[in-house]
Scaffold this active site. Sequence first.
Site, PDB file in Angstrom:
ATOM      1  N   SER A 162       0.981  -1.064   0.400  1.00  0.00           N
ATOM      2  CA  SER A 162       0.513   0.634  -0.100  1.00  0.00           C
ATOM      3  C   SER A 162       1.228   1.607  -0.256  1.00  0.00           C
ATOM      4  CB  SER A 162      -0.845   0.048   1.573  1.00  0.00           C
ATOM      5  OG  SER A 162      -2.139   1.056   0.783  1.00  0.00           O
ATOM      6  N   ASP A 257      -9.942  -3.204  -5.942  1.00  0.00           N
ATOM      7  CA  ASP A 257      -9.133  -2.411  -4.720  1.00  0.00           C
ATOM      8  C   ASP A 257      -9.306  -0.720  -6.461  1.00  0.00           C
ATOM      9  OD1 ASP A 257      -7.518  -0.598  -4.199  1.00  0.00           O
ATOM     10  OD2 ASP A 257      -5.721  -2.204  -4.381  1.00  0.00           O
ATOM     11  N   HIS A 287      -8.001  -4.355  -1.328  1.00  0.00           N
ATOM     12  CA  HIS A 287      -6.568  -3.897  -0.729  1.00  0.00           C
ATOM     13  C   HIS A 287      -6.457  -3.958   0.903  1.00  0.00           C
ATOM     14  CE1 HIS A 287      -3.975  -0.701  -0.918  1.00  0.00           C
ATOM     15  NE2 HIS A 287      -4.365  -0.034   0.523  1.00  0.00           N
TER      16      HIS A 287
END
Length: 315
Positions: A162, A257, A287
């Site tokens: 991320s 995502d 995600h």
Amino acid sequence: MSAVPLDLQIETLLKKVAAGGGPAPETLTVAENRAFGRAFGALAGDPVPVADVRDTTVPADGRDIPVRIYRPFAQPGAGPLPVTLFFHGGGWVFGDLDTQDDIARTVTSRSGTIVVSVDYRLAPEHRFPAAVDDACAALAWVADNAPGFGGDGERIAVFGESAGGNLAAVLAQESLRRGGPRIMLQVLAYPAVDRFDDSPSMYESMAGPVLSRSYLEWFWGAYLSTPDQGADPRVSPARSRELAGLAPAVIVTAENDPLRDQGDHYARKLADAGVPVQHLPVEGAVHGFLSFTGSVQLSRDVLNQLADAVATAFN
């Protein structure tokens, strides 16, 4: 509306988490979001055993950056081990050495590399480029000091998920631009790599789950001081024109995502620039799914695959 059906175990987990109710995370304070991030870290299950874990600090410009060093079980006399520099996720706003401890342990255990997890400074107290500066300082420290903890400072991988994937991608570019230290592999799990991305996944997964488009905007707002910083390649590495010669990349994207397409786009840009790329699009995933290893087989399988890719890079 999800782009494709969710993995059943992920769907079950998210229903359990959502059962607690509560307002949208982008309406919460920074402190409340950090508490949410710590709770997220509890979804990983039992800790994977490693040989040794110790905390220390990296001195950098009058401050100390906390790092955690994980050593794998190794054969006696194995010699210096490769090092994986790890950056946690959390939108540059939350996350610490504990929230993605499981990822660091799994990578250490399966890859046979020493993992150095970096507790970089967080926004909004420390906005861009504080996290990038800390990442660069940590890389330089590992290259110079690896022998002190049994590592090989000339065999370094970077791994981020991320926001940490953003930092790992940026670090790979910065190390090349600055002429070192050399990075041999970059592993980017559902990274944020383009501030101005407006591709289809931004609409298909606008409402999440886990990361909605409005929540993403909340993170960008906390991280950046001005909108035009988004054009800086140290914020949006996918916007860099200097990609040739970068370290080989393994890029994971999650089907459901909003960041999916920018990860896919970056993988293609790297490949077009002659960089060896392994792109792993994960169907049914969302995600942050690498944090779900406690109850989701898909999360365990993909994390194991990434750790194995690190091992392969040094064999």
